[in-house]
Design a protein around this motif. Structure first.
Motif, PDB file in Angstrom:
ATOM      1  N   THR A  95       0.858  -1.090  -0.126  1.00  0.00           N
ATOM      2  CA  THR A  95       0.065   0.069  -0.077  1.00  0.00           C
ATOM      3  C   THR A  95       0.992   1.119   0.148  1.00  0.00           C
ATOM      4  O   THR A  95       0.569   2.188  -0.760  1.00  0.00           O
ATOM      5  CB  THR A  95      -1.065   0.067   1.072  1.00  0.00           C
ATOM      6  N   LEU A  96       1.865   1.012   0.907  1.00  0.00           N
ATOM      7  CA  LEU A  96       2.664   2.394   1.100  1.00  0.00           C
ATOM      8  C   LEU A  96       3.746   2.698  -0.232  1.00  0.00           C
ATOM      9  O   LEU A  96       3.827   3.738  -0.567  1.00  0.00           O
ATOM     10  CB  LEU A  96       3.370   2.414   2.310  1.00  0.00           C
ATOM     11  N   ALA A  98       3.058   2.364  -3.159  1.00  0.00           N
ATOM     12  CA  ALA A  98       2.164   3.211  -4.213  1.00  0.00           C
ATOM     13  C   ALA A  98       2.190   4.550  -3.967  1.00  0.00           C
ATOM     14  O   ALA A  98       1.959   5.478  -4.984  1.00  0.00           O
ATOM     15  CB  ALA A  98       0.966   2.705  -4.361  1.00  0.00           C
ATOM     16  N   ARG A  99       2.586   5.161  -2.797  1.00  0.00           N
ATOM     17  CA  ARG A  99       2.464   6.633  -2.600  1.00  0.00           C
ATOM     18  C   ARG A  99       3.421   7.227  -3.316  1.00  0.00           C
ATOM     19  O   ARG A  99       4.614   6.799  -3.298  1.00  0.00           O
ATOM     20  CB  ARG A  99       2.734   6.849  -1.112  1.00  0.00           C
ATOM     21  N   PRO A 100       3.316   8.396  -3.966  1.00  0.00           N
ATOM     22  CA  PRO A 100       4.275   9.163  -4.619  1.00  0.00           C
ATOM     23  C   PRO A 100       5.048   9.985  -3.756  1.00  0.00           C
ATOM     24  O   PRO A 100       5.134  10.129  -2.609  1.00  0.00           O
ATOM     25  CB  PRO A 100       3.637  10.267  -5.472  1.00  0.00           C
ATOM     26  N   LYS A 102       7.313  12.597  -2.007  1.00  0.00           N
ATOM     27  CA  LYS A 102       7.102  13.819  -1.533  1.00  0.00           C
ATOM     28  C   LYS A 102       7.691  14.878  -2.161  1.00  0.00           C
ATOM     29  O   LYS A 102       9.001  14.667  -2.347  1.00  0.00           O
ATOM     30  CB  LYS A 102       6.995  14.117  -0.049  1.00  0.00           C
ATOM     31  N   ASP A 151      -2.799   5.528  10.886  1.00  0.00           N
ATOM     32  CA  ASP A 151      -2.397   5.438   9.606  1.00  0.00           C
ATOM     33  C   ASP A 151      -1.585   6.767   9.099  1.00  0.00           C
ATOM     34  O   ASP A 151      -0.659   6.593   8.291  1.00  0.00           O
ATOM     35  CB  ASP A 151      -3.913   5.563   8.738  1.00  0.00           C
ATOM     36  N   ALA A 155       2.247   6.855   7.560  1.00  0.00           N
ATOM     37  CA  ALA A 155       2.325   7.251   5.992  1.00  0.00           C
ATOM     38  C   ALA A 155       3.334   8.198   6.231  1.00  0.00           C
ATOM     39  O   ALA A 155       4.190   8.262   5.364  1.00  0.00           O
ATOM     40  CB  ALA A 155       1.066   7.654   5.489  1.00  0.00           C
ATOM     41  N   THR A 156       3.420   9.120   7.276  1.00  0.00           N
ATOM     42  CA  THR A 156       4.403  10.110   7.314  1.00  0.00           C
ATOM     43  C   THR A 156       5.593   9.642   7.382  1.00  0.00           C
ATOM     44  O   THR A 156       6.830  10.196   6.886  1.00  0.00           O
ATOM     45  CB  THR A 156       4.105  11.257   8.333  1.00  0.00           C
ATOM     46  N   TRP A 158       6.800   6.740   6.563  1.00  0.00           N
ATOM     47  CA  TRP A 158       6.988   6.145   5.152  1.00  0.00           C
ATOM     48  C   TRP A 158       7.435   7.072   4.006  1.00  0.00           C
ATOM     49  O   TRP A 158       8.530   7.018   3.386  1.00  0.00           O
ATOM     50  CB  TRP A 158       5.969   5.197   4.504  1.00  0.00           C
ATOM     51  N   ASP A 159       6.931   8.258   4.191  1.00  0.00           N
ATOM     52  CA  ASP A 159       7.177   9.147   3.316  1.00  0.00           C
ATOM     53  C   ASP A 159       8.294  10.020   3.478  1.00  0.00           C
ATOM     54  O   ASP A 159       9.104  10.348   2.375  1.00  0.00           O
ATOM     55  CB  ASP A 159       6.121  10.538   3.140  1.00  0.00           C
ATOM     56  N   ASN A 162      11.053   7.578   2.378  1.00  0.00           N
ATOM     57  CA  ASN A 162      11.157   7.259   0.971  1.00  0.00           C
ATOM     58  C   ASN A 162      11.716   8.889   0.188  1.00  0.00           C
ATOM     59  O   ASN A 162      12.382   8.588  -0.703  1.00  0.00           O
ATOM     60  CB  ASN A 162       9.754   7.368   0.357  1.00  0.00           C
TER      61      ASN A 162
END
Length: 425
Positions: A95-96, A98-100, A102, A151, A155-156, A158-159, A162
Motif C-alpha cells: 500500500t505504502l 504506491a504513494r508518490p 513527496k 495511519d 504514512a508520514t 514512510w514518506d 522514501n
C-alpha cells in the motif's frame, strides 16, 4: 523472562542467607537496590510481552510468535527501500509503496522541524541529567505526538524515509539527515551537529537588520542556505577554537575555503528554503554586503576582496562533523585503553567499582554517586552486574564523554529554547 526470574530468585536467596554479614550494610543495600531495579525490569518485560500478545508459557503462543518472526524476516528480505529503525517491521509495503515521493520542499520543512524539536528535547534532558534519545527513537515518538492517527503516522514515516532515499544524492541537507536517521552517526555526534547549527543561526540572525520583521523565518532560511566563509570561520572559532589539535583545525579551515564559491544572487537557488514570496530582498542584500558583497559591477570588475565567497550551510556543518568525528574516533581508542586499565583481572568485564575508577579518568566531572547511577541504569535492565567494552562505548556515546573531554558546553539549556511560561510549567 524465565532467566530473569531465576536470577531474581537466586538474588533473593543470597540476600536472605547473607543478611548484613561480611560485606557490610552498604553491600546489602546495593544488592537490595539491584533487586528493586531487576523487579522493575521484569515488570517492563512482562508488559512488553503482554502488549505484543505473546505469552511465553504456552506452546501454542510460542509457535505463533515464531511464525510472526518468520513473516517479519520474509517481509524484510523483500524490501527495496533502505528502512530506518522507526519503520515498523510489519508495515504494509504494497500500500505504502504506491504513494508518490513527496516534494523536496516538504522534506526539508519536516527535517527542520525534527531538528528544532530534537534540540529542545535534548535541552530538557540536559536539565535533568538524562541521556539523549537515539535519533530513530526520537523520530518514532515525534511522529506519534505530532500526527496522532495511526495511519497518518505510518504514512508520514514512510514518506520521510522514501523522500530521504530519493533526494539524498542531490542535496547535502538530506544526505546529512539520512546519516543520522540510519545511525551512521551516533547520539553524541547529533548533539554536536545541532549545537553547531544553532550557533550558525545565532550568527546569521545577528547579521540581519533589526528593522526587517517581514518573513523572518523564511529570510533566515535563505541567508543560511549560502553562508559567507568569514561567518563560518567565526563559527569554527566559537565551537572548536583551541579544543582540537592544530593540524585538524588547519585542515578544516582549508576545506571550508576550498569549497567556497563566488556568491551570485542571480544564480543562487533559494527555491527550497520555503516562503520565497516573503523574502525581504533589501535585508538579504544588507546581510551579504556586511561580509563584502557588492551589488554593483560584474565579477571581472571587482577585486578579490570584494568578491564574496560562500558555502552551503549543510555542507559546512558536514565538514565540521567529519573533523569532529575523526578526532572522536581517536579518543575512543584512548577510551579503550582506559577500560583495559580499569579491568584489573583482564577478563574483558568491569564491575561497579571498576566502572567508578574508569569514570574518574574518562569523565572527571562525575561524582562517585553519578558513576554508580549510570552503572545501575545500564546493568539493571539486562539483569547483569558487569559491563563489556561495547557497553561502555555505548554509554560514552549516550552520555557524550568526548564532548566532556573537549570541555565543550552542554550545547544548550532549557531556558535558551523554551519560553518562560514553558520553563515554569
Amino acid at each position: 523472562l524465565a532467566e530473569t526470574k531465576d536470577k531474581l530468585k537466586a538474588l533473593e536467596g543470597s540476600i536472605l542467607k547473607r543478611g548484613g554479614g561480611e560485606d557490610g550494610d552498604d553491600d546489602l543495600f546495593e544488592r537490595l537496590e539491584w533487586e528493586r531495579k531487576l523487579r522493575e525490569s521484569l515488570k517492563h518485560q512482562i508488559k512488553q510481552t503482554a502488549t505484543r500478545g505473546v505469552q511465553t508459557d504456552s506452546d501454542e503462543h510460542k509457535v505463533t510468535a515464531l511464525s510472526q518472526r518468520d513473516l517479519m524476516h520474509a517481509a524484510q528480505a523483500g524490501r527495496q527501500l533502505h528502512k530506518p529503525r522507526f519503520l515498523t517491521p510489519m508495515v504494509d509495503d504494497a500500500t505504502l509503496a504506491a504513494r508518490p515521493v513527496k516534494p523536496l520542499r516538504w522534506l526539508l520543512k519536516l527535517i527542520y522541524s525534527i531538528y528544532d524539536s530534537k534540540f529542545t528535547a535534548d535541552a530538557v534532558d540536559n536539565r535533568y541529567g538524562h541521556p539523549h534519545d537515539p535519533f530513530p527513537e526520537f523520530i518514532y515518538m515525534w511522529t506519534c505526538k505530532r500526527y496522532g492517527l495511526r495511519d497518518l503516522v505510518g504514512a508520514t514515516r514512510w514518506d520521510l524515509a522514501n523522500a530521504v532515499d530519493e533526494y539524498t544524492e542531490h542535496l547535502a541537507e538530506v544526505r546529512v539527515f539520512g546519516s543520522f536517521m540510519f545511525e551512521e552517526y551516533g547520539t553524541e555526534q547529533l548533539g554536536f551537529f545541532l549545537y553547531c547549527r544553532s550557533v550558525v543561526h545565532d550568527h546569521t540572525a545577528a547579521g540581519l537588520p533589526k528593522t526587517s520583521a517581514r518573513g523572518m523565518e523564511a529570510l533566515l532560511r535563505a541567508v543560511t542556505r549560502y553562508l559567507p566563509v568569514q561567518l563560518t570561520l567565526d563559527v569554527i572559532a566559537q565551537v572548536l577554537g583551541h579544543r582540537l589539535p592544530a593540524h585538524a583545525m588547519e585542515s578544516l579551515v582549508q576545506s571550508v575555503r576550498r569549497e567556497g564559491v563566488l556568491f551570485s544572487p542571480e544564480t543562487a537557488d533559494f527555491s527550497t528554503v520555503g516562503g520565497s514570496e516573503l523574502l525581504d530582498a533589501s535585508a538579504m542584500a544588507a546581510f551579504y554586503e556586511k561580509y563584502g558583497f557588492r551589488r554593483m559591477g560584474s565579477a571581472a570588475d571587482e577585486s578579490p576582496e570584494e568578491q564574496l565567497l560562500v558555502i552551503e550551510e549543510a555542507r559546512f556543518l558536514e565538514l565540521l562533523l567529519v573533523v569532529y568525528s575523526n578526532e572522536r574516533d581517536a579518543y575512543r581508542t584512548t577510551l579503550a585503553a582506559v577500560f583495559s586499565q580499569a579491568d584489573g583481572d583482564g577478563d574483558g568485564e568491569i564491575d561497579k567499582n571498576d566502572f567508578v575508577n574508569f569514570a574518574k579518568t574518562a569523565v572527571p566531572t562525575w561524582t562517585t554517586g553519578q558513576a554508580k547511577d549510570v552503572f545501575w541504569r545500564a546493568t539493571a535492565p539486562l539483569g547483569v552486574e558487569v559491563l563489556l567494552l561495547d557497553d561502555v562505548m555505548g554509554l560514552a556515546d549516550t552520555y557524550a564523554f568526548f564532548n566532556a573531554h573537549l570541555a565543550l558546553p552542554r550545547f544548550t539549556s532549557e531556558d535558551e529554547v523554551l519560553s518562560a511560561s514553558e520553563v515554569e510549567m
